[in-house]
Scaffold this motif. Structure first.
Motif, PDB file in Angstrom:
ATOM      1  N   VAL A 154       5.123  16.673  -0.692  1.00  8.78           N
ATOM      2  CA  VAL A 154       4.998  15.308  -0.131  1.00  8.78           C
ATOM      3  C   VAL A 154       5.562  14.656  -0.392  1.00  8.78           C
ATOM      4  O   VAL A 154       6.853  15.132  -1.350  1.00  8.78           O
ATOM      5  CB  VAL A 154       3.535  14.678  -1.058  1.00  8.78           C
ATOM      6  N   PHE A 155       5.387  13.191  -0.056  1.00 11.71           N
ATOM      7  CA  PHE A 155       6.540  12.273   0.154  1.00 11.71           C
ATOM      8  C   PHE A 155       5.585  10.722   0.492  1.00 11.71           C
ATOM      9  O   PHE A 155       4.204  10.978   0.396  1.00 11.71           O
ATOM     10  CB  PHE A 155       7.968  12.404   1.234  1.00 11.71           C
ATOM     11  N   TRP A 156       5.805   9.916  -0.142  1.00 11.17           N
ATOM     12  CA  TRP A 156       5.558   8.770   0.221  1.00 11.17           C
ATOM     13  C   TRP A 156       5.534   7.569   0.979  1.00 11.17           C
ATOM     14  O   TRP A 156       7.747   7.916   1.034  1.00 11.17           O
ATOM     15  CB  TRP A 156       4.859   8.773  -1.184  1.00 11.17           C
ATOM     16  N   THR A 172       0.978  -1.076  -0.178  1.00 10.77           N
ATOM     17  CA  THR A 172      -0.186   0.255  -0.090  1.00 10.77           C
ATOM     18  C   THR A 172       0.584   1.541  -0.026  1.00 10.77           C
ATOM     19  O   THR A 172       2.092   1.256   1.112  1.00 10.77           O
ATOM     20  CB  THR A 172      -0.683  -0.125   0.805  1.00 10.77           C
ATOM     21  N   LEU A 173       0.297   2.341  -0.869  1.00  9.11           N
ATOM     22  CA  LEU A 173       1.104   3.480  -0.912  1.00  9.11           C
ATOM     23  C   LEU A 173       0.416   4.953   0.066  1.00  9.11           C
ATOM     24  O   LEU A 173      -0.644   4.982   0.032  1.00  9.11           O
ATOM     25  CB  LEU A 173       1.452   3.425  -2.490  1.00  9.11           C
ATOM     26  N   LEU A 174       1.469   5.644   1.050  1.00  5.98           N
ATOM     27  CA  LEU A 174       1.223   6.649   1.122  1.00  5.98           C
ATOM     28  C   LEU A 174       1.225   7.653   1.570  1.00  5.98           C
ATOM     29  O   LEU A 174       2.819   7.341   1.323  1.00  5.98           O
ATOM     30  CB  LEU A 174       1.064   5.577   2.938  1.00  5.98           C
ATOM     31  N   ILE A 175       0.351   8.916   1.103  1.00  9.59           N
ATOM     32  CA  ILE A 175       0.987   9.989   0.888  1.00  9.59           C
ATOM     33  C   ILE A 175       1.025  10.798   1.953  1.00  9.59           C
ATOM     34  O   ILE A 175       0.258  11.256   2.667  1.00  9.59           O
ATOM     35  CB  ILE A 175       0.163  10.415  -0.810  1.00  9.59           C
ATOM     36  N   PHE A 176       2.003  10.823   1.868  1.00  4.43           N
ATOM     37  CA  PHE A 176       2.723  11.970   3.477  1.00  4.43           C
ATOM     38  C   PHE A 176       2.357  13.672   2.689  1.00  4.43           C
ATOM     39  O   PHE A 176       2.780  13.500   2.452  1.00  4.43           O
ATOM     40  CB  PHE A 176       3.952  11.652   4.382  1.00  4.43           C
ATOM     41  N   HIS A 177       1.336  14.049   3.361  1.00  6.39           N
ATOM     42  CA  HIS A 177       1.613  15.556   3.527  1.00  6.39           C
ATOM     43  C   HIS A 177       2.834  16.997   4.282  1.00  6.39           C
ATOM     44  O   HIS A 177       2.139  16.614   5.701  1.00  6.39           O
ATOM     45  CB  HIS A 177       0.321  16.827   2.652  1.00  6.39           C
ATOM     46  N   LEU A 178       3.571  17.651   3.856  1.00  6.47           N
ATOM     47  CA  LEU A 178       4.200  17.992   4.781  1.00  6.47           C
ATOM     48  C   LEU A 178       3.559  19.261   4.943  1.00  6.47           C
ATOM     49  O   LEU A 178       2.753  19.688   4.540  1.00  6.47           O
ATOM     50  CB  LEU A 178       5.162  18.266   4.038  1.00  6.47           C
ATOM     51  N   ARG A 179       4.139  19.290   6.333  1.00  8.16           N
ATOM     52  CA  ARG A 179       3.929  20.890   6.879  1.00  8.16           C
ATOM     53  C   ARG A 179       4.023  21.743   6.335  1.00  8.16           C
ATOM     54  O   ARG A 179       5.468  22.068   6.385  1.00  8.16           O
ATOM     55  CB  ARG A 179       3.632  20.458   8.458  1.00  8.16           C
TER      56      ARG A 179
END
Ligand code: SAM
Length: 315
Positions: A53-55, A9-16
């Motif tokens: 973003v990063f993943w 599963t790929l999760l996309i993280f949103h940076l502060r």
């Protein structure tokens, strides 16, 4: 045709937004916290051309467990999960998700992003140093709760580490089943506060006696001490996370304290230090001469103060 399933599963993280340029630190933080669940940061990703973003990939089996830790992250404000979008001929499946947002095209296939974690902005704001209350000993020896305490403005006593940076430091030294953490320059307890959320035994030290009531009340086992001479047995502490004073007059003492931190750390224990950018080189050299292994070295652009986050491991 059905889009191929993604292996993990790929999760996309949103940076502060306030730490948007500290992407490497944010990725490392997330990987460290999700390490027990085989998290990886694969190169290339569906939004690689976009900033902010990063993943992280991890086996589907562990996604639920990982979600329980996302609220500990300092440099991430939201996380989406990427799933193949149903293929078809309708206009929506080709170009939009159910919520109307455009589907993401990646390697020729369409995916939809479902939000699985979002920080509560108001709660985060309420936890900021300028909103917190801290028990302080005032000049006449009285102890009272001070709202928004940020130090007295003196060169060694500016005490307002943002919550996101305190979290980052704790996470960079985090280890599964870790039991103890020390902040030897504890100030108003920003790091102590975050470490206590991890259910650790948290120790704090600060040379300034006026802080003792506040830090003890927060739940730290506190001592008034110079970080160069700490009242802890050798190899008794598992991790150190700290933000020493930034003023140049304190740099020598801070560099000297690294030898003391090395003494009290257990083997494989980690030290994370957020310092003024100008002090980083002196600390790098001090760490090298102590045979500490530097495993991370990030530049963190903070409004008005650029810093370095250095992390060492004791061999
Ligand atoms: C930048 S503040 C720490 C702020 C803290 N991270 C927070 O969130 O409030 C640095 C602290 O180091 C303390 N300090 C200065 N020299 C010290 C020394 N030699 N040993 C221990 N503490 C010291 C100061 O009293 C001050 O509280």
């Amino acid at each position: 045709m059905k889009p191929p399933s993604i292996p993990s599963t790929l999760l996309i993280f949103h940076l502060r937004p306030a730490r948007i340029r500290a992407r490497d630190a944010a990725v490392t933080e997330a990987l460290r916290l999700l390490r027990p669940w085989q998290a990886t940061a694969p190169p290339g990703g569906p939004l690689s051309e976009k900033g902010g973003v990063f993943w992280i990939a991890l086996p589907e089996l562990y996604v639920e467990k990982a979600v329980s830790r996302l609220a500990w992250l300092g440099y991430t404000t939201a996380v989406d999960r990427l799933e193949p979008a149903a293929a078809g001929r309708s206009r929506r499946s080709k170009g939009a998700q159910a919520d109307g947002k455009p589907a993401l095209k990646w390697k020729g296939n369409l995916y939809r992003a479902t939000r699985i974690y979002e920080e509560d902005a108001e709660t985060f704001r309420e936890n900021a140093p300028d909103r917190r209350s801290f028990l302080l000993e005032t000049g006449n020896g009285q102890v009272r709760a001070v709202q928004g305490y940020r130090g007295d403005g003196g060169p060694f006593s500016r005490r307002a580490l943002p919550v996101c940076d305190a979290r980052l430091l704790v996470n960079l030294v985090h280890r599964q089943n870790m039991a103890s953490l020390l902040d030897p320059f504890a100030g108003g307890g920003g790091i102590v506060r975050e470490a206590l959320l991890h259910s650790l035994a948290v120790f704090s030290a600060d040379i300034d006696p006026v802080l003792r009531h506040g830090l003890s009340q927060m739940g730290a086992a506190h001592c008034i001490a110079d970080a160069r001479r700490l009242p802890f047995a050798s190899e008794s502490i598992e991790a150190v996370a700290t933000e020493p004073p930034y003023h140049q007059d304190a740099w020598q003492a801070v560099e000297e304290s690294l030898a003391e931190l090395r003494r009290i750390l257990k083997p494989e224990g980690r030290v994370a230090v957020l310092c003024a950018l100008g002090q980083a080189e002196g600390l790098r050299q001090a760490g090298q001469s102590l045979n500490l292994t530097r495993i991370h070295d990030f530049t963190i652009e903070r409004k008005g103060t650029d810093c370095a986050a250095l992390v060492w491991e004791k061999g």
